[in-house]
Scaffold this motif. Sequence first.
Motif, PDB file in Angstrom:
ATOM      1  N   PRO A  20       5.569 102.059   8.234  1.00  0.00           N
ATOM      2  CA  PRO A  20       5.501 100.614   8.072  1.00  0.00           C
ATOM      3  C   PRO A  20       4.579 100.147   6.953  1.00  0.00           C
ATOM      4  O   PRO A  20       4.671  99.015   6.511  1.00  0.00           O
ATOM      5  CB  PRO A  20       4.941 100.153   9.422  1.00  0.00           C
ATOM      6  N   ASP A  21       3.688 101.017   6.505  1.00  0.00           N
ATOM      7  CA  ASP A  21       2.632 100.542   5.609  1.00  0.00           C
ATOM      8  C   ASP A  21       2.677 101.222   4.242  1.00  0.00           C
ATOM      9  O   ASP A  21       3.010 100.612   3.237  1.00  0.00           O
ATOM     10  CB  ASP A  21       1.274 100.773   6.314  1.00  0.00           C
ATOM     11  N   VAL A  22       2.346 102.498   4.216  1.00  0.00           N
ATOM     12  CA  VAL A  22       2.181 103.198   2.939  1.00  0.00           C
ATOM     13  C   VAL A  22       3.501 103.317   2.164  1.00  0.00           C
ATOM     14  O   VAL A  22       3.543 103.071   0.965  1.00  0.00           O
ATOM     15  CB  VAL A  22       1.546 104.589   3.181  1.00  0.00           C
ATOM     16  N   MET A  47      -0.208  96.839  13.174  1.00  0.00           N
ATOM     17  CA  MET A  47       1.009  97.637  13.342  1.00  0.00           C
ATOM     18  C   MET A  47       1.784  97.050  14.512  1.00  0.00           C
ATOM     19  O   MET A  47       1.247  96.883  15.610  1.00  0.00           O
ATOM     20  CB  MET A  47       0.582  99.077  13.642  1.00  0.00           C
ATOM     21  N   THR A  98       4.814 109.701  14.061  1.00  0.00           N
ATOM     22  CA  THR A  98       4.693 109.250  12.687  1.00  0.00           C
ATOM     23  C   THR A  98       4.556 110.496  11.832  1.00  0.00           C
ATOM     24  O   THR A  98       4.476 111.604  12.350  1.00  0.00           O
ATOM     25  CB  THR A  98       3.502 108.264  12.554  1.00  0.00           C
ATOM     26  N   PRO A 120      -4.730 104.548  15.046  1.00  0.00           N
ATOM     27  CA  PRO A 120      -5.327 103.314  15.578  1.00  0.00           C
ATOM     28  C   PRO A 120      -6.760 103.177  15.057  1.00  0.00           C
ATOM     29  O   PRO A 120      -7.503 104.156  14.977  1.00  0.00           O
ATOM     30  CB  PRO A 120      -5.304 103.541  17.093  1.00  0.00           C
ATOM     31  N   SER A 143      -4.438 103.084   7.675  1.00  0.00           N
ATOM     32  CA  SER A 143      -3.873 104.153   6.852  1.00  0.00           C
ATOM     33  C   SER A 143      -4.988 104.691   5.976  1.00  0.00           C
ATOM     34  O   SER A 143      -5.814 103.937   5.481  1.00  0.00           O
ATOM     35  CB  SER A 143      -2.760 103.628   5.939  1.00  0.00           C
ATOM     36  N   TYR A 162      -0.368  91.754   7.623  1.00  0.00           N
ATOM     37  CA  TYR A 162      -1.623  91.813   6.869  1.00  0.00           C
ATOM     38  C   TYR A 162      -2.280  90.441   6.856  1.00  0.00           C
ATOM     39  O   TYR A 162      -1.615  89.410   6.947  1.00  0.00           O
ATOM     40  CB  TYR A 162      -1.331  92.252   5.427  1.00  0.00           C
ATOM     41  N   HIS A 180      -4.041  97.557   9.039  1.00  0.00           N
ATOM     42  CA  HIS A 180      -2.859  96.712   9.200  1.00  0.00           C
ATOM     43  C   HIS A 180      -2.615  96.446  10.675  1.00  0.00           C
ATOM     44  O   HIS A 180      -3.012  97.231  11.528  1.00  0.00           O
ATOM     45  CB  HIS A 180      -1.624  97.318   8.545  1.00  0.00           C
ATOM     46  N   ASN A 239      14.214  99.170  15.277  1.00  0.00           N
ATOM     47  CA  ASN A 239      13.818 100.556  15.524  1.00  0.00           C
ATOM     48  C   ASN A 239      12.543 100.955  14.807  1.00  0.00           C
ATOM     49  O   ASN A 239      11.787 101.777  15.297  1.00  0.00           O
ATOM     50  CB  ASN A 239      14.937 101.500  15.106  1.00  0.00           C
ATOM     51  N   ARG A 240      12.374 100.401  13.630  1.00  0.00           N
ATOM     52  CA  ARG A 240      11.191 100.781  12.849  1.00  0.00           C
ATOM     53  C   ARG A 240      10.045  99.840  13.151  1.00  0.00           C
ATOM     54  O   ARG A 240      10.259  98.651  13.342  1.00  0.00           O
ATOM     55  CB  ARG A 240      11.514 100.717  11.359  1.00  0.00           C
ATOM     56  N   PRO A 241       8.817 100.343  13.171  1.00  0.00           N
ATOM     57  CA  PRO A 241       7.672  99.449  13.385  1.00  0.00           C
ATOM     58  C   PRO A 241       7.455  98.553  12.172  1.00  0.00           C
ATOM     59  O   PRO A 241       7.821  98.902  11.062  1.00  0.00           O
ATOM     60  CB  PRO A 241       6.497 100.420  13.557  1.00  0.00           C
ATOM     61  N   THR A 249      11.349 106.340   6.224  1.00  0.00           N
ATOM     62  CA  THR A 249      11.684 104.913   6.339  1.00  0.00           C
ATOM     63  C   THR A 249      11.085 104.271   7.594  1.00  0.00           C
ATOM     64  O   THR A 249      11.086 103.058   7.698  1.00  0.00           O
ATOM     65  CB  THR A 249      13.203 104.663   6.320  1.00  0.00           C
ATOM     66  N   TYR A 250      10.568 105.061   8.520  1.00  0.00           N
ATOM     67  CA  TYR A 250       9.914 104.485   9.702  1.00  0.00           C
ATOM     68  C   TYR A 250       8.427 104.270   9.466  1.00  0.00           C
ATOM     69  O   TYR A 250       7.667 104.039  10.393  1.00  0.00           O
ATOM     70  CB  TYR A 250      10.132 105.379  10.933  1.00  0.00           C
ATOM     71  N   ASN A 257       2.431 112.289   8.660  1.00  0.00           N
ATOM     72  CA  ASN A 257       1.441 112.335   7.590  1.00  0.00           C
ATOM     73  C   ASN A 257       2.136 112.987   6.405  1.00  0.00           C
ATOM     74  O   ASN A 257       2.902 113.938   6.589  1.00  0.00           O
ATOM     75  CB  ASN A 257       0.247 113.206   7.991  1.00  0.00           C
ATOM     76  N   MET A 264       4.049  96.539  21.478  1.00  0.00           N
ATOM     77  CA  MET A 264       2.849  97.353  21.241  1.00  0.00           C
ATOM     78  C   MET A 264       2.227  97.029  19.893  1.00  0.00           C
ATOM     79  O   MET A 264       2.317  97.803  18.958  1.00  0.00           O
ATOM     80  CB  MET A 264       3.242  98.831  21.279  1.00  0.00           C
ATOM     81  N   GLU A 309      -0.914  96.780  17.473  1.00  0.00           N
ATOM     82  CA  GLU A 309      -2.175  97.521  17.470  1.00  0.00           C
ATOM     83  C   GLU A 309      -2.740  97.539  16.053  1.00  0.00           C
ATOM     84  O   GLU A 309      -1.978  97.614  15.087  1.00  0.00           O
ATOM     85  CB  GLU A 309      -1.878  98.958  17.904  1.00  0.00           C
ATOM     86  N   MET A 311      -2.021 107.764   9.339  1.00  0.00           N
ATOM     87  CA  MET A 311      -2.212 106.459   9.952  1.00  0.00           C
ATOM     88  C   MET A 311      -2.659 106.681  11.384  1.00  0.00           C
ATOM     89  O   MET A 311      -2.130 107.542  12.071  1.00  0.00           O
ATOM     90  CB  MET A 311      -0.864 105.751   9.914  1.00  0.00           C
ATOM     91  N   GLU A 315       1.029 107.224  20.487  1.00  0.00           N
ATOM     92  CA  GLU A 315       0.835 106.838  21.890  1.00  0.00           C
ATOM     93  C   GLU A 315       2.124 106.440  22.595  1.00  0.00           C
ATOM     94  O   GLU A 315       2.346 106.779  23.735  1.00  0.00           O
ATOM     95  CB  GLU A 315      -0.070 105.603  21.962  1.00  0.00           C
ATOM     96  N   LYS A 364       7.405  98.734  18.802  1.00  0.00           N
ATOM     97  CA  LYS A 364       8.342  98.266  19.826  1.00  0.00           C
ATOM     98  C   LYS A 364       8.698  96.805  19.592  1.00  0.00           C
ATOM     99  O   LYS A 364       8.422  95.925  20.426  1.00  0.00           O
ATOM    100  CB  LYS A 364       7.784  98.499  21.230  1.00  0.00           C
ATOM    101  N   ALA A 390       4.613  95.824  10.044  1.00  0.00           N
ATOM    102  CA  ALA A 390       3.178  95.728   9.758  1.00  0.00           C
ATOM    103  C   ALA A 390       2.880  94.321   9.259  1.00  0.00           C
ATOM    104  O   ALA A 390       3.699  93.715   8.585  1.00  0.00           O
ATOM    105  CB  ALA A 390       2.766  96.755   8.715  1.00  0.00           C
ATOM    106  N   ARG A 450       6.134  92.110   6.303  1.00  0.00           N
ATOM    107  CA  ARG A 450       7.387  92.471   5.641  1.00  0.00           C
ATOM    108  C   ARG A 450       8.523  92.460   6.665  1.00  0.00           C
ATOM    109  O   ARG A 450       8.314  92.842   7.820  1.00  0.00           O
ATOM    110  CB  ARG A 450       7.300  93.877   5.041  1.00  0.00           C
TER     111      ARG A 450
END
Lengths: 156, 208
Positions: free
Chosen positions: B79-81, A114, B163, A92, A80, A51, A112, A45-47, B76-77, B165, A74, A76, A90, B158, A117, A49, A39
């Motif tokens: 990435p998946d759910v 992830m 994040t 590793p 989730s 698939y 996923h 700024n936001r990570p 909003t940070y 939950n 990064m 990895e 979520m 890390e 950075k 993902a 996506r």
Amino acid sequence: MVKKLRYTNALAVLLTVAGLSAPALAGSEDVVVENAWSRASISVNRPGAAYMTVRNTGEDAVTLTGLATPLAMMPEIHESKTNSDGVSSMAPAGEITIEPGQSVALEPGGLHAMLMKLQEPMTEGENFPLTLTFSDGGKVTVEVPILGIAARGPEG
Amino acid sequence: MQRRQLLLYGAAGAGVLGLTLFVGWWRVDGPGAPEPKGQRPLPLSAMEFRLTDHEENEVGPGNLIGRPTMVFFGFTYCPDVCPTTLSDISGWLEELGDEASEMNVVFITVDPERDTVEAMAEYVGYFHPVIRGWTGPEDQIARAAEGFRASFERVPTEGGGYTMNHTASVFLFDAEGELVTMIDYHEQREFAVPKIQRALTEDVEGAT
Ligand SMILES: [Cu+2]
């Protein structure tokens, strides 16, 4: 070139450990990656993902140990999980072993790739290379298309 | 569990157990225990919190009464759910067509530190136009979550970041603000849309 070297190393290890004459090479070169998608991101700024389905078409188990991409410093493999309380978390995922003939699906709400950075924003319509690293030293690189933020699957 | 409670009741009654143990039971298993999951959210009319929507309007649970409402928590940070939930909801709303505009659909952030009004505005802009994004001070977010019996927790990662939950269920209320049902994270869309339609019909029934 690099790939050839790795083959030789793998062979050498096999020969030393097992003492076999000429074992068939098997492992990460039998890995097929299908339906990769990701996506778009808002800025860096936001990570992000990504698939995909990772299929082991070979006769030996393979273990996915890591990721690399110029897009993110990064990357990895994460997983989730949603517990019985309905709470999602979520973490590793560690190494992932894929048995012969089996596949592992990286899909929304589960495993996923992830992408932490980000080095540049993930822009809809673009692609980026993602390299999957396996325990036998092999690498498989896929081009991952970047779909819209609201994409639900490889078809958008 | 029940047997243990009975045992403790009996023991406490017999005066064998001290006050400390009783208090321990009260907090862990008894009426003083934290609300277990799956606890029913309060009616919207019984909730109290003040937040700001992505267009800088002051909002609260009172704004949601009068129309059927869908509420979910996220950040909003995520990435998946969260994008998955938002795109699922966008899909349900598309399927509902015109009916969607008769609903309140609210995404409440559990990460107000990063999810400012501007961040929420940009983010919700990528999804169905009916979806509103609410943020605000952490104590107000906590009060909102408490009302919905939702939970959230900050977890360091890390890379030095963090994040969250959080409860990923979608809460559905009728126009009076009574809970109709919840849509679990992994629920198929075939089940979600009829549930939403039920919330919409209960609105009609309530009006007659
Ligand atoms: Cu992740």
